[in-house]
Write an enzyme that holds these catalytic residues in place. Sequence first.
Site, PDB file in Angstrom:
ATOM      1  N   GLY A 145      31.022  70.716  26.915  1.00  8.46           N
ATOM      2  CA  GLY A 145      29.666  70.982  27.371  1.00  8.46           C
ATOM      3  C   GLY A 145      28.685  70.092  26.644  1.00  8.46           C
ATOM      4  O   GLY A 145      29.054  69.278  25.794  1.00  8.46           O
ATOM      5  N   PRO A 161      25.717  68.594  24.119  1.00  7.73           N
ATOM      6  CA  PRO A 161      25.555  68.746  22.669  1.00  7.73           C
ATOM      7  C   PRO A 161      24.648  69.921  22.329  1.00  7.73           C
ATOM      8  O   PRO A 161      23.732  70.269  23.079  1.00  7.73           O
ATOM      9  CB  PRO A 161      24.901  67.414  22.248  1.00  7.73           C
ATOM     10  CG  PRO A 161      25.175  66.465  23.355  1.00  7.73           C
ATOM     11  CD  PRO A 161      25.253  67.285  24.596  1.00  7.73           C
ATOM     12  N   GLY A 162      24.917  70.537  21.185  1.00 12.83           N
ATOM     13  CA  GLY A 162      24.048  71.592  20.689  1.00 12.83           C
ATOM     14  C   GLY A 162      24.298  72.964  21.265  1.00 12.83           C
ATOM     15  O   GLY A 162      23.528  73.886  21.028  1.00 12.83           O
ATOM     16  N   GLY A 219      26.948  74.878  20.595  1.00 17.13           N
ATOM     17  CA  GLY A 219      27.675  75.755  19.669  1.00 17.13           C
ATOM     18  C   GLY A 219      29.182  75.599  19.681  1.00 17.13           C
ATOM     19  O   GLY A 219      29.903  76.511  19.287  1.00 17.13           O
ATOM     20  N   LYS A 220      29.699  74.433  20.108  1.00 18.98           N
ATOM     21  CA  LYS A 220      31.154  74.256  20.202  1.00 18.98           C
ATOM     22  C   LYS A 220      31.806  74.260  18.821  1.00 18.98           C
ATOM     23  O   LYS A 220      32.777  74.978  18.575  1.00 18.98           O
ATOM     24  CB  LYS A 220      31.463  72.948  20.942  1.00 18.98           C
ATOM     25  CG  LYS A 220      30.961  72.926  22.374  1.00 18.98           C
ATOM     26  CD  LYS A 220      31.305  71.632  23.080  1.00 18.98           C
ATOM     27  CE  LYS A 220      30.531  70.452  22.537  1.00 18.98           C
ATOM     28  NZ  LYS A 220      29.079  70.544  22.771  1.00 18.98           N
ATOM     29  N   THR A 221      31.278  73.445  17.913  1.00 22.41           N
ATOM     30  CA  THR A 221      31.877  73.351  16.575  1.00 22.41           C
ATOM     31  C   THR A 221      31.695  74.644  15.785  1.00 22.41           C
ATOM     32  O   THR A 221      32.631  75.143  15.156  1.00 22.41           O
ATOM     33  CB  THR A 221      31.253  72.169  15.809  1.00 22.41           C
ATOM     34  OG1 THR A 221      31.424  70.967  16.569  1.00 22.41           O
ATOM     35  CG2 THR A 221      31.925  72.008  14.456  1.00 22.41           C
ATOM     36  N   SER A 246      25.948  62.449  44.024  1.00 19.87           N
ATOM     37  CA  SER A 246      25.225  63.677  44.381  1.00 19.87           C
ATOM     38  C   SER A 246      23.769  63.437  44.784  1.00 19.87           C
ATOM     39  O   SER A 246      23.091  64.371  45.194  1.00 19.87           O
ATOM     40  CB  SER A 246      25.269  64.671  43.221  1.00 19.87           C
ATOM     41  OG  SER A 246      24.594  64.166  42.091  1.00 19.87           O
ATOM     42  N   LYS A 268      21.942  71.558  36.662  1.00 19.59           N
ATOM     43  CA  LYS A 268      20.920  71.031  37.571  1.00 19.59           C
ATOM     44  C   LYS A 268      19.879  72.097  37.902  1.00 19.59           C
ATOM     45  O   LYS A 268      18.674  71.826  37.934  1.00 19.59           O
ATOM     46  CB  LYS A 268      21.575  70.505  38.851  1.00 19.59           C
ATOM     47  CG  LYS A 268      22.443  69.263  38.630  1.00 19.59           C
ATOM     48  CD  LYS A 268      23.125  68.834  39.922  1.00 19.59           C
ATOM     49  CE  LYS A 268      23.969  67.580  39.696  1.00 19.59           C
ATOM     50  NZ  LYS A 268      24.668  67.135  40.917  1.00 19.59           N
TER      51      LYS A 268
END
Length: 774
Positions: free
Chosen positions: A357, A359-360, A362-364, A681, A724
């Site tokens: 997803g 950046p920012g 919350g993955k890490t 798109s 989007k």
Amino acid sequence: MKKGAQVLSLPLLPTRSFVLFPSTIQPIEAGRAFSINAIRAAHLKTDSLLFVVSQRNPNDEQVSLENVYEVGCLCRIVSIIERSNLLRVRVDVVERVKLTSLTYDSEKGYYVADGEVKEFSEVDSVTNETIVRALVEKLNNLPNVLSLLSKTALNMINKAKDAVSLCYILASNLQGSTEEKQKILECDDINELMEKVLVLISGEQTKAQIEENIATTVRESAEKSQKEYFLREKLKAIKKELGETTDGSNSPESILEKLENNPYPENIKKKVKSELNKLDMMPQGSLEGALIQNYLDVLMSIPWWEKTKDDEDLIKVEKILNENHYGLEMPKKRIIEYLAIKKLTGNLKSPILCFYGPPGTGKTSLGKSIAHALGRKFFKASLGGISDEAEIRGHRRTYVGSLPGRIIQGMRKVGVTNPVFLLDEVDKLASSYKGDPASALLEVLDPEQNHQFNDNYVEEPYDLSDVLFICTANYLENIPGPLRDRLELIQLSSYTEIEKMHIVKEHLIDKQIALNGLKKDQVEFTDDAIKFIIRSYTREAGVRELERKIASCLRKVAVNYVKNPKIGKTIIDPDKAREFLLTPPFEDTQKEKEPQIGVVTGLAYTEYGGDILPIEVNYFKGKGNLILTGHLGNIMKESASIALDYVKANAEHFVIDPDVFANNDIHIHVPEGAVPKDGPSAGVAIACAIISCLSKRAVSPDVAMTGEVTLRGRTLPIGGLREKSLAALRSGIKKIIVPKDNKKDVDELPVEVKESLQITYMENVDDAVKECFV
């Protein structure tokens, strides 16, 4: 400060195997949470005072009046240095204190003690001078002891003004057990104090004599020209004199003993014994011998059987995950499912998860929370920019300076076979002439193969099946297909405004208040202020920039408190936020304010979330050429050609003069030309913009659209609808037009998007034209 029976109530810093003495300045390293909180609380006060006392049992994690010594010290904090998870603090030891009570303040997170200053009994000038002279003469007669003291210690001894201070300075700088030093601190009689210090000095003299005897023994047995041999023999003599065994990394006997007493795999036992036989035949100090010794050190430091026990209390695990992260239901559910099935079956291969997803989002940090919730150790390997296969698989032992790969190095650091192992930024791996790291990861991330992972340096198969691997990525398209096929993909989408509100209120504000040295009762953000910052100062999928803006506001508050500590609670409302953060960069909406001819708002998906995409079309006298500008990729150029050809074929249907195409050039431009744009798109939006321009009909600025177009005018489904639609809502769009085949994706959109946006479906360009024209 008045001494005597004065009673103080101060934060308490308990130490382990460490005793302080008055008249000295000492460094202390604090790592436990309640110790760090106590230091910070004391440092915030004007006098910076706190109590320091030694624990009776250094292994005790909990502190009570019964497991600390009765006598400690009153200290003033001189300086604080933060180092990763530690605080290094220098304290000026003021006086002894006798603790009378000790309690734990659960709200503030540290221990508070009451104590009264313990004044030393008066010493007359004659006794004082006699004791000082006796101690100085004793030291001058023991040059071996003096040589053990640092220059700083000798200067303090020379500057000591009285016998008590001199005794304390000596006790602080001489070696001794915690019990011995605590008894010195508790002494109230000067003669008894001097006797105990003399015992310490005698002990140092004995140690110094042993050191001299060892040096003499070694010097007689070693050749003068062989400095390295002399140092090695001296080390052996020291350890023999102290009765200690040699270090396992240097002693073949210790390695063999460790092999036999622990459940190492049979192939590892065989390999180690083979390498030890080679080492025995090597001349001492040879390069090849050093390489074998390094290899053995690595092999013995890898965890082969040690593991932590998972916390299988599903309710507790779920509670920890919810406390640390708001939302993110899919990854949380997957971890709970894994634990539930493992508990039922008793054994289960760990899944290979991939959080992807913008950046920012919350993955890490989610990976860290999962490790915390499961009770596992955590290791993070950053793979961004790696272009050498050896970074994953390691270098072969034949090379000087060779090392294991990042996987084995990570396992060595955590020391267990079942950590949570985070492979960060797997979409940013690069290939080069040194190999393809992404291909090397195929073996690591395949549950059917990773029980026999081969590192080039280790040369023996290693079982990674118990490791919970978590990968993170921003853009799935950059992950090679074979690697992506091995991952269980979990999307962490852009946060909605409501989700950001929750994250700020429940996590970010408290975190930044602590980092900026403030207290919760000193500052408060209103909901309107948080919304104002989100809408006017950030344009992001995650919350990183939002956290930076919150921190910026709190830094301004901290400056005001330092300048005037008496100011009351600071309420940050929208006006105060504007004052702190200056002019909002996103205050003006990005969509058109009035209906325009030849301008249609499209919707785009980027690595950083969603965005609106204005598309401009104009025409002028020419030879029927199509001009495309705006840093467009090949796919987007093809979409523009398809859209134009469809409009040409249906010109009469859209009330357009067919001759306009032959006698004019048509220019299609997508603003922000420095930003690359690609993808199919925008096809419908381009077609509507061409129709608007050539038919002179204006398009509503409140309408945005997304969808791929075919030569027959049909619309095809697109991806990234969540991002989007959030971008449209953020930019003030009121209606979005999406392909009918995306209806299933609309059902999964956030509630606030479905409530705030009018979502219309289209099967072809005609449907879009009916909805967008004024």
